[in-house]
Write a protein that holds these residues in place. Sequence first.
Motif, short mmCIF file in Angstrom:
data_model
loop_
_atom_site.label_atom_id
_atom_site.label_comp_id
_atom_site.label_asym_id
_atom_site.label_seq_id
_atom_site.Cartn_x
_atom_site.Cartn_y
_atom_site.Cartn_z
N UNK A 329 0.84 -1.19 0.00
CA UNK A 329 0.00 0.00 0.00
C UNK A 329 0.88 1.25 0.00
N UNK A 330 0.89 1.96 -1.11
CA UNK A 330 1.75 3.13 -1.27
C UNK A 330 1.07 4.42 -0.82
N UNK A 331 -0.28 4.41 -0.84
CA UNK A 331 -1.02 5.64 -0.56
C UNK A 331 -2.06 5.39 0.53
N UNK A 373 14.72 8.92 2.81
CA UNK A 373 15.82 9.85 2.59
C UNK A 373 15.33 11.29 2.42
N UNK A 374 14.04 11.45 2.08
CA UNK A 374 13.49 12.80 1.93
C UNK A 374 12.05 12.81 2.42
N UNK A 375 11.65 13.96 2.98
CA UNK A 375 10.29 14.15 3.50
C UNK A 375 9.73 15.42 2.89
N UNK A 404 9.22 15.97 -9.21
CA UNK A 404 10.51 15.92 -9.91
C UNK A 404 11.63 15.35 -9.04
N UNK A 405 11.50 15.49 -7.72
CA UNK A 405 12.61 15.10 -6.84
C UNK A 405 12.36 13.87 -6.00
N UNK A 406 11.14 13.35 -5.98
CA UNK A 406 10.86 12.20 -5.09
C UNK A 406 11.41 10.91 -5.68
N UNK A 407 11.54 9.90 -4.81
CA UNK A 407 12.04 8.58 -5.21
C UNK A 407 11.41 7.54 -4.29
N UNK A 408 11.76 6.25 -4.43
CA UNK A 408 11.14 5.23 -3.55
C UNK A 408 11.40 5.44 -2.06
N UNK A 409 12.39 6.31 -1.71
CA UNK A 409 12.68 6.57 -0.30
C UNK A 409 12.17 7.94 0.12
N UNK A 410 11.04 8.37 -0.50
CA UNK A 410 10.43 9.66 -0.17
C UNK A 410 9.12 9.46 0.55
N UNK A 411 8.89 10.33 1.56
CA UNK A 411 7.60 10.38 2.27
C UNK A 411 6.95 11.69 1.89
N UNK A 412 5.70 11.63 1.40
CA UNK A 412 5.02 12.81 0.87
C UNK A 412 3.68 12.98 1.59
N UNK A 413 3.42 14.21 2.05
CA UNK A 413 2.17 14.53 2.75
C UNK A 413 1.44 15.58 1.93
N UNK A 414 0.25 15.26 1.44
CA UNK A 414 -0.51 16.16 0.57
C UNK A 414 -1.90 16.37 1.15
N UNK A 415 -2.22 17.61 1.48
CA UNK A 415 -3.54 17.92 2.04
C UNK A 415 -4.44 18.45 0.92
N UNK A 416 -5.60 17.80 0.72
CA UNK A 416 -6.59 18.23 -0.27
C UNK A 416 -5.94 18.34 -1.66
N UNK A 417 -5.43 17.25 -2.14
CA UNK A 417 -4.76 17.23 -3.45
C UNK A 417 -5.74 17.61 -4.55
N UNK A 444 2.79 8.02 0.12
CA UNK A 444 1.97 9.24 0.09
C UNK A 444 0.85 9.14 1.11
N UNK A 445 0.69 10.19 1.89
CA UNK A 445 -0.47 10.35 2.78
C UNK A 445 -1.22 11.57 2.28
N UNK A 446 -2.48 11.41 1.90
CA UNK A 446 -3.23 12.51 1.30
C UNK A 446 -4.66 12.52 1.82
N UNK A 447 -5.35 13.62 1.56
CA UNK A 447 -6.77 13.74 1.89
C UNK A 447 -7.51 14.31 0.68
N UNK A 448 -8.81 14.03 0.59
CA UNK A 448 -9.58 14.52 -0.56
C UNK A 448 -11.07 14.57 -0.22
#
Length: 772
Positions: A329-331, A373-375, A404-417, A444-448
């Motif tokens: 589960x990626x998202x 490696x990146x947040x 453009x900069x994320x990779x498999x070792x990135x954690x991404x938080x997106x509110x109301x994408x 990815x952790x997101x809300x919608x």
Amino acid sequence: MRKDLGAYRNELNQAIDFDRVLDQFAAHTSFSLSRSQIQNALPLQDRYQMQEKLDLVRESIGLFQSGSTLSLHGCHDIEPAVKKAVRQMVLSPQELLEIASFLMACQRVQNTLRDESYEKLVAYSETMQTCKSLMTKIQDCIDMSGSVKDDASALLVQKHQQLVHARQALISRSRDFVKKNASKLMEALTTTIAGRTCVLVKAGEKNAFGGMIHGQSQSGLAFYVEPSSFVSLNNEVQLALSQIEEEKHRICKELSRLTASFEVALLSNLETMTILDCAFAKAHWAIEKDGCVPLIQTQDRSMTLEFARHPLIDVNKVVANTYKLLKDQRVLMITGPNMGGKTVTLKTMGLCVALSHAGFPVCCHRAVLPYYRSVWFDIGDQQSIENNLSTFSSHVSSLAMICSKCDPFSFILLDEIGNGTDPAEGSALAIAILEYLIQKKATIITSTHYNAVKSYGKTHENILVASMQFDKESLMPTYKYLPGVSGASYAFSIARQYHLDSWILDKAKQIKEETEDSRNKELEKLEKLQNEVVLEKERFEKLIRDAHQLQKEAQETKEKLAHRKEVFEKEYQQRLEELLIKKEQEADALIEKLNKTTMVRPHEKTQLMHDLEALQPETKEKEEKDSFAVGDYVQIQDLNSHGEIIELRKKEAVVLTNGMKMKVKTNRLKKMKRPRLEKTQPKAHRDKTFVRVPLELNIIGCRVEEGLRSMDHYLDQCVAHHIKQVRIIHGMGTGKLRSAVWQDLKKHPMVKEYTSAGPSDGGLGATIITLK
């Protein structure tokens, strides 16, 4: 991770209140350097450095939970003072005191951290040098108020003595002067001007005493005059004070040079103490917040946060939730109405990731997180007037950089994408972005709010759709996280609660039904069904919890009754034992009377035996009894006497023992072998009187020496008369007499063995002795 660390820090602070949480940690530090280090912390890229910090926190939590009261009180940032000493500048006494206090704190840490179970903490503490010679020298010269001690050197002692003598002489002279010239003075007192003793002289007499005039009173009627007779003594006082200050300066200069020679050790210790203080502050925060040290794993992208809470929310109001993402589960897509807790959930999860990757504990009961490696964060309205960016533009700009900069070792938080533009285009853009990020294997952790995005999430194998529960009856959020359930928006219901005109609401529903396609209708039906299932599940779980609570209360009641029964049984047993002891004491008294009355009449002996028999407790008959017959040789167990049965009547027997007939119940008898009588040659001279030796000796009430003397004499008689087993009655008391008896028996050459008597023979109050 970022070239511009300042911008990255601002992003963290705006997105997840990172700085406010770090301030909570900093409040537990002991000095400024560690406080600054915590407040400037950022997520790390080096996994081993990250793990080192977390291991230190884990050991620190164990240290404090074990009861340690280790304190870093006295720690200071001594780097400026050390650098000042290295530049050959003289340190003040206060700066020297701070260095000594710092070294004392290092010594305390080393003395406390000796337990090998805290491997990393011990390793850090052992790297520190005590610098004992420097610490001792400073403590010998500087007192706890930050002043040079009066006895810091021999010369300083001498100058202080000179100062005392000079001041005493000045006081004596000034007293005589005031007494002699009181009429010319405004006041019969002396005063001090610029450290010199003066008198207040009337204006007309200002030149009468020579010396120096130091000033005039405000009224102009008097002058502050230092008479010529005061000048030499004032000079002596000032000279002594000057020499004292020079000697203090010399001492501080010498200590500063010594400090400079320890530069490397002191700065190394400072670095170590800063690391330890940061670890201790994090541990105190974790204990206070009931948090844990996260586990950073590299096997897959799965994530677990059990009973996670946001540390900035009041502990009495915050709702703990458990968040999980499986390895495929990626998202995590969170849905639900506004004000339902979606943003708080995003911030809580983002904060856990950021804190753990900065080497901090998190506000969870258990946390297992992948290594990133990146947040990246895109939360809130980031519109910029200076750059002419709208809300949507700022979001798109941020999303473009993340993609453009994320990779498999990135954690991404997106509110109301996809928010901030046309819903249809926003939904399409959100789905495309999520698809792109999934392909790059980021987390990815997101809300919608968009139904199209929710539908996409429901059908995608790499997306977990969840929601924040909303009570549709009270129209209030519960802040409970529901994995696998998509949430409705409840927009119309909330609007009705705020008294929006019913015509508007009815028209809105009509427009929605006309424009809504069949897929969205089916999705809404599914959401309602899911909510009903969740409610039923909650009711079922509540019934189970209530049943468990009733079971727990029943078990507690059962345990209370069992405890009460146990108490009653103990009380009953205690009373029974007290009664038995009382009966045994009465029996012992009768036995003692029997033993002492060697010339008693037969009927009196029989009466005493009947009294003794009456004191015996009723016992259950054994299933298998010894059968007795006339002529059997038996032992009377409670008297340690033996003899032959000459009569037998049901449960009683008449025993011939020591030439006397005794009527005894058969349950007190035990068969034994008839003793073999050795034939001895008649002695040439035989005493005419026959002395019968009793089978027991009572020394209760005797002193130790007296009792031992009586026992030794008694044992000699028993040996002479070939008696093999006797009883010594010494009582319980303090146990002193019993102990002395056993010590004496241990050394006696004719004693084969000895042991405490049985319950019916006196228990611990008597000793059974077998002679050789």
